[in-house]
Design a protein around this motif. Structure first.
Motif, PDB file in Angstrom:
ATOM      1  N   ALA A  76      47.696 -89.875  26.129  1.00 47.40           N
ATOM      2  CA  ALA A  76      46.993 -88.593  26.039  1.00 47.40           C
ATOM      3  C   ALA A  76      46.032 -88.582  24.854  1.00 47.40           C
ATOM      4  O   ALA A  76      44.914 -88.060  24.936  1.00 47.40           O
ATOM      5  CB  ALA A  76      47.999 -87.451  25.920  1.00 47.40           C
ATOM      6  N   PHE A  77      46.464 -89.197  23.740  1.00 46.97           N
ATOM      7  CA  PHE A  77      45.596 -89.275  22.563  1.00 46.97           C
ATOM      8  C   PHE A  77      44.355 -90.112  22.867  1.00 46.97           C
ATOM      9  O   PHE A  77      43.219 -89.739  22.536  1.00 46.97           O
ATOM     10  CB  PHE A  77      46.376 -89.882  21.391  1.00 46.97           C
ATOM     11  CG  PHE A  77      45.523 -90.264  20.211  1.00 46.97           C
ATOM     12  CD1 PHE A  77      45.082 -89.291  19.332  1.00 46.97           C
ATOM     13  CD2 PHE A  77      45.162 -91.586  20.001  1.00 46.97           C
ATOM     14  CE1 PHE A  77      44.282 -89.642  18.248  1.00 46.97           C
ATOM     15  CE2 PHE A  77      44.379 -91.936  18.916  1.00 46.97           C
ATOM     16  CZ  PHE A  77      43.934 -90.957  18.040  1.00 46.97           C
TER      17      PHE A  77
ATOM     18  N   ALA B 274      34.181 -88.932  23.101  1.00 49.74           N
ATOM     19  CA  ALA B 274      33.051 -89.863  23.123  1.00 49.74           C
ATOM     20  C   ALA B 274      32.154 -89.604  24.326  1.00 49.74           C
ATOM     21  O   ALA B 274      30.925 -89.694  24.232  1.00 49.74           O
ATOM     22  CB  ALA B 274      33.576 -91.303  23.143  1.00 49.74           C
ATOM     23  N   ARG B 275      32.758 -89.274  25.451  1.00 51.35           N
ATOM     24  CA  ARG B 275      31.969 -88.944  26.650  1.00 51.35           C
ATOM     25  C   ARG B 275      31.097 -87.728  26.400  1.00 51.35           C
ATOM     26  O   ARG B 275      29.906 -87.712  26.726  1.00 51.35           O
ATOM     27  CB  ARG B 275      32.917 -88.666  27.823  1.00 51.35           C
ATOM     28  CG  ARG B 275      32.234 -88.236  29.114  1.00 51.35           C
ATOM     29  CD  ARG B 275      33.236 -87.543  30.012  1.00 51.35           C
ATOM     30  NE  ARG B 275      33.770 -86.347  29.368  1.00 51.35           N
ATOM     31  CZ  ARG B 275      34.907 -85.753  29.724  1.00 51.35           C
ATOM     32  NH1 ARG B 275      35.645 -86.261  30.697  1.00 51.35           N
ATOM     33  NH2 ARG B 275      35.309 -84.654  29.100  1.00 51.35           N
ATOM     34  N   ASP B 276      31.683 -86.684  25.809  1.00 53.73           N
ATOM     35  CA  ASP B 276      30.922 -85.467  25.541  1.00 53.73           C
ATOM     36  C   ASP B 276      29.797 -85.721  24.548  1.00 53.73           C
ATOM     37  O   ASP B 276      28.785 -85.005  24.561  1.00 53.73           O
ATOM     38  CB  ASP B 276      31.852 -84.371  25.013  1.00 53.73           C
ATOM     39  CG  ASP B 276      32.886 -83.938  26.048  1.00 53.73           C
ATOM     40  OD1 ASP B 276      32.667 -84.231  27.247  1.00 53.73           O
ATOM     41  OD2 ASP B 276      33.898 -83.321  25.667  1.00 53.73           O
ATOM     42  N   ALA B 277      29.982 -86.721  23.669  1.00 54.44           N
ATOM     43  CA  ALA B 277      28.936 -87.094  22.717  1.00 54.44           C
ATOM     44  C   ALA B 277      27.943 -88.083  23.331  1.00 54.44           C
ATOM     45  O   ALA B 277      27.049 -88.571  22.633  1.00 54.44           O
ATOM     46  CB  ALA B 277      29.561 -87.685  21.458  1.00 54.44           C
ATOM     47  N   ARG B 278      28.139 -88.403  24.613  1.00 55.03           N
ATOM     48  CA  ARG B 278      27.267 -89.312  25.361  1.00 55.03           C
ATOM     49  C   ARG B 278      27.290 -90.732  24.792  1.00 55.03           C
ATOM     50  O   ARG B 278      26.341 -91.496  24.921  1.00 55.03           O
ATOM     51  CB  ARG B 278      25.823 -88.778  25.424  1.00 55.03           C
ATOM     52  CG  ARG B 278      25.722 -87.376  25.990  1.00 55.03           C
ATOM     53  CD  ARG B 278      24.302 -86.852  25.977  1.00 55.03           C
ATOM     54  NE  ARG B 278      23.451 -87.554  26.922  1.00 55.03           N
ATOM     55  CZ  ARG B 278      23.373 -87.290  28.226  1.00 55.03           C
ATOM     56  NH1 ARG B 278      24.111 -86.313  28.743  1.00 55.03           N
ATOM     57  NH2 ARG B 278      22.571 -87.973  29.015  1.00 55.03           N
ATOM     58  N   ASP B 279      28.421 -91.091  24.164  1.00 58.85           N
ATOM     59  CA  ASP B 279      28.630 -92.454  23.671  1.00 58.85           C
ATOM     60  C   ASP B 279      29.409 -93.203  24.754  1.00 58.85           C
ATOM     61  O   ASP B 279      30.620 -93.393  24.689  1.00 58.85           O
ATOM     62  CB  ASP B 279      29.403 -92.420  22.355  1.00 58.85           C
ATOM     63  CG  ASP B 279      29.442 -93.782  21.658  1.00 58.85           C
ATOM     64  OD1 ASP B 279      29.121 -94.780  22.328  1.00 58.85           O
ATOM     65  OD2 ASP B 279      29.788 -93.828  20.468  1.00 58.85           O
TER      66      ASP B 279
ATOM     67  N   VAL C 170      35.756 -97.770  26.345  1.00 60.82           N
ATOM     68  CA  VAL C 170      36.810 -98.511  25.641  1.00 60.82           C
ATOM     69  C   VAL C 170      38.063 -97.662  25.495  1.00 60.82           C
ATOM     70  O   VAL C 170      39.189 -98.125  25.730  1.00 60.82           O
ATOM     71  CB  VAL C 170      36.302 -98.974  24.258  1.00 60.82           C
ATOM     72  CG1 VAL C 170      37.454 -99.560  23.442  1.00 60.82           C
ATOM     73  CG2 VAL C 170      35.200-100.017  24.424  1.00 60.82           C
ATOM     74  N   TRP C 171      37.894 -96.399  25.091  1.00 61.49           N
ATOM     75  CA  TRP C 171      39.060 -95.518  24.937  1.00 61.49           C
ATOM     76  C   TRP C 171      39.801 -95.352  26.270  1.00 61.49           C
ATOM     77  O   TRP C 171      41.032 -95.402  26.324  1.00 61.49           O
ATOM     78  CB  TRP C 171      38.626 -94.158  24.402  1.00 61.49           C
ATOM     79  CG  TRP C 171      38.235 -94.140  22.957  1.00 61.49           C
ATOM     80  CD1 TRP C 171      37.020 -93.816  22.434  1.00 61.49           C
ATOM     81  CD2 TRP C 171      39.068 -94.444  21.834  1.00 61.49           C
ATOM     82  NE1 TRP C 171      37.030 -93.901  21.066  1.00 61.49           N
ATOM     83  CE2 TRP C 171      38.280 -94.293  20.670  1.00 61.49           C
ATOM     84  CE3 TRP C 171      40.389 -94.855  21.687  1.00 61.49           C
ATOM     85  CZ2 TRP C 171      38.780 -94.511  19.390  1.00 61.49           C
ATOM     86  CZ3 TRP C 171      40.886 -95.074  20.420  1.00 61.49           C
ATOM     87  CH2 TRP C 171      40.091 -94.910  19.285  1.00 61.49           C
ATOM     88  N   TYR C 172      39.047 -95.118  27.366  1.00 63.79           N
ATOM     89  CA  TYR C 172      39.688 -94.941  28.677  1.00 63.79           C
ATOM     90  C   TYR C 172      40.401 -96.223  29.118  1.00 63.79           C
ATOM     91  O   TYR C 172      41.492 -96.174  29.711  1.00 63.79           O
ATOM     92  CB  TYR C 172      38.662 -94.521  29.727  1.00 63.79           C
ATOM     93  CG  TYR C 172      38.153 -93.111  29.574  1.00 63.79           C
ATOM     94  CD1 TYR C 172      39.017 -92.056  29.306  1.00 63.79           C
ATOM     95  CD2 TYR C 172      36.795 -92.818  29.701  1.00 63.79           C
ATOM     96  CE1 TYR C 172      38.545 -90.758  29.172  1.00 63.79           C
ATOM     97  CE2 TYR C 172      36.318 -91.522  29.570  1.00 63.79           C
ATOM     98  CZ  TYR C 172      37.193 -90.497  29.300  1.00 63.79           C
ATOM     99  OH  TYR C 172      36.726 -89.208  29.169  1.00 63.79           O
ATOM    100  N   GLU C 173      39.778 -97.370  28.836  1.00 64.32           N
ATOM    101  CA  GLU C 173      40.411 -98.631  29.209  1.00 64.32           C
ATOM    102  C   GLU C 173      41.733 -98.814  28.475  1.00 64.32           C
ATOM    103  O   GLU C 173      42.736 -99.258  29.055  1.00 64.32           O
ATOM    104  CB  GLU C 173      39.476 -99.796  28.908  1.00 64.32           C
ATOM    105  CG  GLU C 173      40.046-101.153  29.341  1.00 64.32           C
ATOM    106  CD  GLU C 173      39.065-102.278  29.099  1.00 64.32           C
ATOM    107  OE1 GLU C 173      37.983-102.012  28.560  1.00 64.32           O
ATOM    108  OE2 GLU C 173      39.386-103.424  29.456  1.00 64.32           O
TER     109      GLU C 173
END
Length: 684
Positions: free
Chosen positions: A21-22, A30-35, A41-44
């Motif tokens: 969850a973290f 990061a998605r919302d920041a369009r990075d 990487v975080w989702y992976e």
């Protein structure tokens, strides 16, 4: 056992879930920041701990696509599809992806799959129609696939004046096969409501937790946990064979339908877990944030069969009490609005042009509700014009500016409170927003009216009713109908749903003598018991017992109608032998059928066409209604009553997969013959 070694988990693994969850939260940020690359990487990393989270595979694919890693993105999407084979939105997203990378044939297949999973989905249909057309010769279609070849030919052949519709032709057997995976799916549990914690799944009082799991190893039990603590164990139904499985490998379906009183648990936000344990002690779980809120009262929602006000800390006793309750008996004549409209609020909180275009609709409102006090909630831009028309009994001017930075109309909280306080004394019965755009729809919630109405929108599920009308320019697909007509359609639709337009109609060409060939004399008073229904599990099973009661306690002749040849052997011999009983067990010519219905004193039927015909002919009608859909929608109109049952799982909308009920359709089978007999006695 659930899946491969990588997917097996012994409960509980709270630490892994918390870490996942973290990681997902970091990916979202990061998605919302369009990075895009960092989000991927975080989702992976999250998927290493939660590989069965199909929705995270989708987000992973989105980020890879945006970052330009198209091959990796495709693999992420396909991983999600293996976990969520029936997700129409995922099919649509795959179509977008393939269109972006130039694989038009694959995009076309994905969009078509989205339409198959969600028929008449306008967005998917528009995307499919907008794809560049290629000739049948250049389309990426295997030569051996006759079905797709025929579809391609039909699409490519523009010389015909009437185009064919490939989507309607039967699919080949292979196209109907499905890939199944071990999973847990919750189909019913509370509803999503907006509250202090945002929009969350919310449960109030007695609720159903209904769904199924797919497992290779037999499932032993279902467990419910709140914040990691077990609060209920229940049983499952099954195993059930999976339909149209592409590669049979020992998977089966196990169904659960648990009725539980959440009023016995602490109110507030919690982490909910539904865990299926198999015979080897392995577990697979469904997780969601839920909000436990105060129970609703039946007296406040008398027309809803999904609300059951029953208290018991013991789920077994709770179910016994629910099933022992009397059935609901409601008049077939019903009103949509909770009360007569004495005070109405009309919103036009925009500009002068919007008000001018709304004049015909506002005058139509006055015709529809001539006794109502109509108050206009307007902006300063249109208030003067409105007052010159004399269409409102009173005008309230509100400051609701269009903010350039926000790119929407805004109202601070203190101004909202002031407006709510000003509107409260009116005790509005109905509030309607005439705007086609959704910029002012939220203001309806400040009215205090029990019935809120406006143009539909994905964020406005709290509306009591909504309306949609879209016309299309053949080139740019934008609206073409004048705004005044769309606003009039909004109001006319309100008039249509609040006014009873049902009228009975008799046939003058039917002769009662026609009944003699069916053993019904001119002097007979008779009741029709129609046993059939297209949806087999919605058929009430108490007709033979009801027939016996009618013969014993009334002077009516009983005409039982069925097309099932297995009915007669199952009937009691004394019933079949009675001179007051007639069994018709064949499909009749329509005029014969209409005659039998039209001269009956009463007709008792399931949720099926004959009960609608009887009410249309002016016959007193008793409907036995299953709670899979609302009685108020498909119960008959006109004279008579509708019998139904209050059950927590009302509104299941089960149609093809009857095993998904898990309660043996108690909503129809628990209606007693004595209750139906008493309903018939209201009319004979």
């Amino acid at each position: 056992m659930f899946g491969s070694d990588a997917l097996r988990r012994r409960a509980p693994l709270n630490a892994n879930r918390q870490i996942a969850a973290f990681l997902i939260a970091r990916g979202d940020a990061a998605r919302d920041a369009r990075d895009w690359s960092r989000a991927a990487v975080w989702y992976e990393e999250a998927l290493r701990l939660a590989p069965s989270r199909g929705e995270i595979h989708v987000q992973h694919g989105h980020m890879l696509k945006e970052a330009g890693a198209t091959q990796a993105a495709e693999q992420a999407y396909l991983a999600a599809q293996r976990l969520m084979p029936d997700d129409a939105d995922l099919a649509l997203q795959l179509g977008h992806f393939y269109k972006k990378v130039g694989r038009l044939a694959a995009a076309r297949d994905a969009y078509q799959r989205a339409i198959t999973l969600k028929p008449r989905w306008e967005e998917a249909q528009n995307e499919l129609a907008a794809l560049p057309k290629t000739s049948a010769a250049t389309m990426e279609i295997p030569a051996t696939d006759l079905y797709l070849a025929e579809a391609a030919q039909a699409l490519a052949d523009s010389s015909k004046s009437v185009r064919l519709v490939p989507a309607l032709q039967p699919r080949p057997e292979g196209a109907l096969l499905r890939d199944y995976n071990e999973c847990v799916e919750v189909r019913q549990m509370g509803r999503h409501e907006r509250g202090a914690w945002g929009v969350k799944r919310t449960v109030r009082g007695v609720a159903t937790i209904r769904g199924f799991g797919i497992s290779r190893t037999p499932v032993a039990e279902v467990q419910l946990l709140l914040d990691g603590r077990l609060f209920h164990r229940g049983s499952v139904r099954g195993p059930y064979a999976l339909m149209q499985e592409r590669h049979p490998h020992g998977l089966n379906k196990y169904v659960f339908n648990l009725w539980y009183d959440f009023a016995n648990l602490p109110a507030g936000r919690h982490m909910f877990e539904l865990r299926l344990l198999d015979a080897e002690g392995e577990a697979r779980s469904f997780h969601d944030d839920i909000v436990i809120a105060s129970p609703l009262r039946e007296v406040d929602f008398p027309d809803s069969d999904a609300l059951v006000e029953e208290r018991s800390a013991d789920p077994t006793l709770l179910e016994q009490r629910i099933r022992a309750r009397a059935s609901m008996v409601r008049s077939a004549r019903r009103e949509l609005l909770p009360r007569a409209v004495a005070n109405m609020l009309v919103l036009r909180t925009d500009q002068l042009g919007d008000m001018v275009a709304s004049v015909p609709a506002m005058r139509r409102l006055r015709e529809l509700f001539p006794e109502a006090r109509i108050v206009g909630l307007l902006t300063g831009a249109n208030a003067g014009f409105a007052e010159s028309l004399s269409v409102f009994d009173e005008v309230i001017v509100v400051d609701f500016p269009d903010d350039d930075m926000e790119r929407r109309r805004i109202m601070p909280l203190d101004a909202q409170q002031a407006l709510r306080d000003r509107l409260q004394p009116y005790a509005f019965d109905l509030a309607i927003d005439l705007a086609q755009a959704g910029v002012s729809r939220e203001l309806l919630q400040l009215s205090g009216a029990p019935f809120l109405y406006g143009v539909e929108g994905s964020d406005f599920h709290w509306l009591s009713a909504d309306f949609a009308l879209n016309t299309r320019d053949p080139v740019n697909r934008l609206d073409v109908v004048p705004h005044s007509r769309k606003t009039m359609a909004l109001v006319e639709t309100l008039g249509a749903i609040v006014q009873d337009s049902f009228r009975t109609e008799r046939r003058d060409d039917l002769d009662r003598k026609r009944l003699q060939r069916f053993g019904i004399s001119a002097a007979d008073r008779y009741i029709v018991l129609h046993m059939g229904a297209r949806v087999a599990f919605s058929r009430w099973t108490g007709f033979p017992e009801l027939a016996a009661l009618l013969i014993e306690r009334t002077d009516l002749k009983v005409v039982m109608m069925t097309e099932d040849r297995n009915v007669r052997p199952a009937l009691a011999p004394q019933l079949v032998a009675s001179a007051k009983f007639q069994l018709l067990e064949e499909r009749l010519e329509y005029d014969d059928f209409d005659t039998i219905v039209s001269f009956a004193d009463v007709l008792v039927g399931n949720d099926s066409g004959p009960k609608h015909l009887a009410s249309f002919r002016g016959i007193k009608t008793v409907t036995l209604h299953t709670a899979r859909i609302n009685w108020s929608t498909w119960g008959h109109e006109g004279d008579g009553v509708i019998l139904s049952r209050r059950v927590p799982c009302a509104g299941c909308d089960i149609f093809y997969d009857s095993e998904d009920c898990g309660k043996d359709f108690a909503c129809i089978r628990d209606i007693s013959a004595e209750e139906v007999f008493k309903a018939v006695r209201l009319y004979v």
